[in-house]
Enzyme design. Structure first.
Site, short mmCIF file in Angstrom:
data_model
loop_
_atom_site.label_atom_id
_atom_site.label_comp_id
_atom_site.label_asym_id
_atom_site.label_seq_id
_atom_site.Cartn_x
_atom_site.Cartn_y
_atom_site.Cartn_z
N GLU A 1 73.15 21.56 -6.19
CA GLU A 1 74.06 21.25 -5.09
C GLU A 1 74.46 19.78 -5.12
O GLU A 1 73.63 18.89 -5.36
CB GLU A 1 73.40 21.59 -3.75
CG GLU A 1 72.98 23.05 -3.66
CD GLU A 1 72.79 23.51 -2.23
OE1 GLU A 1 72.82 22.67 -1.31
OE2 GLU A 1 72.62 24.73 -2.03
N ARG B 1 66.29 29.33 -6.98
CA ARG B 1 66.33 30.74 -6.56
C ARG B 1 67.77 31.21 -6.60
O ARG B 1 68.69 30.45 -6.87
CB ARG B 1 65.78 30.88 -5.14
CG ARG B 1 66.51 29.96 -4.14
CD ARG B 1 66.09 30.19 -2.71
NE ARG B 1 66.55 29.16 -1.80
CZ ARG B 1 67.76 29.06 -1.28
NH1 ARG B 1 68.70 29.93 -1.62
NH2 ARG B 1 68.07 28.09 -0.44
#
Length: 677
Positions: free
Chosen positions: A278, A295
């Protein structure tokens, strides 16, 4: 060496459990679900080949119990575990426990989870390999003076973040020294409750950024690839609600730089499986590493739609030891995909989470539309878990087409029995700013959610919904009548007298009068002029009305005093007003009422204490979030009826004001901090 997975246990719940089970079924893998007491009748339990109960209700008693998950895997004969997202998905200890018990974890190595789960260490590593970062300063146990010094070095505004976990929990934006200490304390409590670790740090807060993330995949054969970016900038409480792929502002050179940085991050920790790197992107186009989620992401379907890849299948193949297939090593993009998250929450009340029963849930199938739902008609929404009900994803040749189709699907959706953010999502997708690609994390600050989230049904059309509800109600009464069932409800010899019904709709009372003569109806709405209406057909569930030459069908669902009406105009929730109300019903005026079921975290007032409007009084925890309930007006406390640790029901009395200083009518103010996924 490849190790085939025969039976996979899904250590999660809701829509992600159903998503994993669906791919396993396509791959011929047997599935095992685990479920808490509140989830006993949830759809994911029925989807699995076998399900094992985890006694208890809260996450700490059930889905966060690594020992119980391992025990369930052994008892069911599972040889692999998929953690989904949230809960144990980024718990390095759980990854090690799986390995110690001979279970294949469909996820990255424990070492990668541990390193990337520590946001401070991961930032240091990213800086070392040349990925741009916003430096952080840990302040978990800092004194007031140390906090002030750290804040001065970073500069306001700044962001408090939890070192463990993600999804906005343990996160606060702070703009002044005066609020810093309380914000750090609140972030620590939230992080400790959600992740079992209360470590928090400060970093510079980038104003009006875009939230851009890159999907990465790695295998044990040296392949590390970028599957392009997603934009997730439209958020509330740091929680994404609209996601899309590709980003409307990322061109090919920028896409290449983002992908290179993300791949470098994955290689630096010897990653394996699916992960998301991110970034926060400043208005000038510079981007900075935020974190790596080790994940699958909630928003992974938009990547699947534009690449044609099944990311869960790729996860399983990599976990079995296979190399990534050619289509993943050299991916391409086609079209545009947008996802929205349907939440049980009220945008008109500060996104207050809502609990209750979903009386009806139906989404009309449309080309390019994908629905990932954790609920069905009759499902209960528990206060113990995240309020996300479903995700709707639309894939189309262009961004504009995807937005238009998705908005249309949401308008046609039936979700009755519980308040949701559906109308807000529709208005975001139809907003000129969104369609122009003017999206950043402040979108819902520039555009008031209380305006965007208001009912899609205009006030003048709500009257037609009330008329349809009244006509369906009389049809129900007639069908249930034991005598003279063919006589219309409210039939009178005096033709000038109308049968009257009243409904409350969004804090407004609508009064409806009608008289039936065959297919002809004389109707009066809110005291307006009487008008002739043609009734083509009428049952307790469907009313076909022609008003002023316009013919529409109205679907009606009555549940107790609530009536849900849907038409091409939109959907309305009406509350039937009793013509003869019970005079003995208790009045809660002068009391502070719990806005939702939850656990009392803190009580901030005591009997005899004077309070001003806006004074924080009680802090509740519900759906993994803290909610501060404040006084709606000036007053003085007479009684405090709750204590920390106590469970309260929605509508329960928390605090009673002195009779001589009862606050004026009005709801308590509510501030919700943190979020859930």
């Amino acid at each position: 060496m490849n190790t085939a997975i025969g039976t996979l246990l899904v250590a999660n719940r809701g829509e992600i459990a159903r998503r994993v089970i669906r791919t396993c079924r396509l791959m011929g893998i047997r599935t095992v679900a685990v479920f808490s007491d509140p989830d006993e009748d949830a759809p994911f339990v029925a989807d699995a080949d076998e399900a094992i109960r985890l006694p208890g209700a809260t996450p700490a008693e059930t889905y966060l119990r690594a020992d119980l998950i391992i025990e369930a895997a052994r008892a069911s004969g599972a040889d692999a575990v998929h953690p989904g997202y949230g809960f144990l998905s980024e718990d390095a200890g759980f990854a090690r426990a799986c390995a110690d018990n001979g279970l294949t974890l469909v996820g990255p190595p424990a070492e990668a989870i541990e390193l990337m789960g520590d946001k401070l260490r991961s930032k240091e590593l990213m800086a070392d390999i040349g990925v741009p970062v916003l430096r952080g300063v840990e302040v978990t146990r800092a004194t007031t003076a140390e906090l002030a010094d750290a804040a001065e070095r970073i500069g306001f505004p700044l962001l408090i973040k939890a070192s463990a976990g993600g999804g906005g929990r343990g996160m606060r934006v702070v703009r002044s020294q005066e609020t810093l200490a309380d914000a750090v304390a609140g972030a620590r409590r939230e992080a400790g409750a959600a992740f079992g670790r209360d470590t928090v740090f400060l970093e510079r807060y980038v104003e009006a950024p875009r939230h851009i993330e890159v999907q990465v995949f790695a295998d044990d054969h040296g392949n590390v690839v970028s599957l392009f970016e997603r934009e997730c900038s439209i958020q509330r409480r740091h929680q994404k609600i609209v996601e899309e792929c590709p980003s409307p502002v990322v061109d090919e050179p920028l896409r290449a730089r983002l992908g290179e940085a993300a791949v470098a991050a994955a290689r630096a920790v010897d990653y394996r499986g699916a992960g998301t790197v991110e970034f926060v992107m400043a208005p000038d186009g510079d981007f900075y590493f935020l974190e790596m989620n080790t994940r699958l992401q909630v928003e992974h379907p938009v990547t699947e739609e534009v690449t044609g890849l099944d990311l869960v299948r790729l996860q399983i193949l990599v976990a079995e030891g296979h190399p990534l297939p050619e289509e993943a090593v050299r991916p391409g993009m086609q079209g545009h995909a947008i996802e929205v998250r349907l939440y049980a929450e009220d945008p008109l009340r500060g996104f207050l989470p809502v609990t209750g029963q979903v009386e009806r849930f139906h989404v009309e199938p449309l080309p390019g539309l994908r629905v990932e739902a954790g609920i069905r008609s009759g499902s209960a929404v528990s206060p113990h878990y995240d309020p996300m009900l479903a995700k709707l994803v639309c894939h189309a040749p262009s961004r504009g087409e995807a937005a238009r189709r998705l908005a249309a699907a949401l308008r046609r959706m039936r979700v009755d029995g519980i308040v949701t953010n559906r109308d807000l999502l529709v208005r975001i997708l139809e907003h000129p700013g969104f369609l122009a690609g003017e999206t950043d994390t402040h979108f819902l600050e520039r555009h008031d959610p209380r305006v965007l989230g208001a009912s899609l049904v205009p006030p003048e059309s709500a009257g037609l919904h009330a008329l349809a509800a009244a006509l369906a109600g009389q049809a129900g009464q007639r069908s249930a009548a034991r005598v003279l069932a063919t006589i219309p409800s409210g039939w009178r010899n005096n033709r000038s007298s109308l049968n009257e019904t009243a409904y409350e709709v969004e804090e407004r009372v609508i009064r409806v009068g009608y008289q039936l003569t065959g297919r002809e109806v004389v109707a009066q709405i809110d005291g307006g002029p009487r008008q002739a209406v043609l009734l083509h057909s009428c049952t307790p569930r469907l009313v076909d009305l022609e008003v002023a030459g316009a013919r529409r069908r109205y679907e009606v669902l009555a549940v107790g005093e609530r009536v849900y009406v849907h038409s091409a105009l939109g959907g309305s929730t009406l509350k039937a007003i009793d013509r003869f109300p019970d005079p003995d019903v208790a009045d809660t005026r002068g009391s502070l009422i719990a806005p939702m079921p939850g656990t009392v975290q803190r009580v901030l007032v005591e009997p005899g204490q004077p309070v001003a409007a806006g004074t924080p009084m009680v802090v509740l925890e519900a759906m993994k979030m803290e909610h501060t309930v404040s006084s709606p007006a000036d007053g003085r406390i007479a009684q405090v009826l709750v204590a920390p640790g106590q469970q309260v029901e929605g509508g329960g009395v928390l605090v009673v004001f002195a009779e001589d200083e009862t606050p004026a009518d009005g709801e308590a103010e509510l501030d919700t901090a943190g979020s859930s996924l």
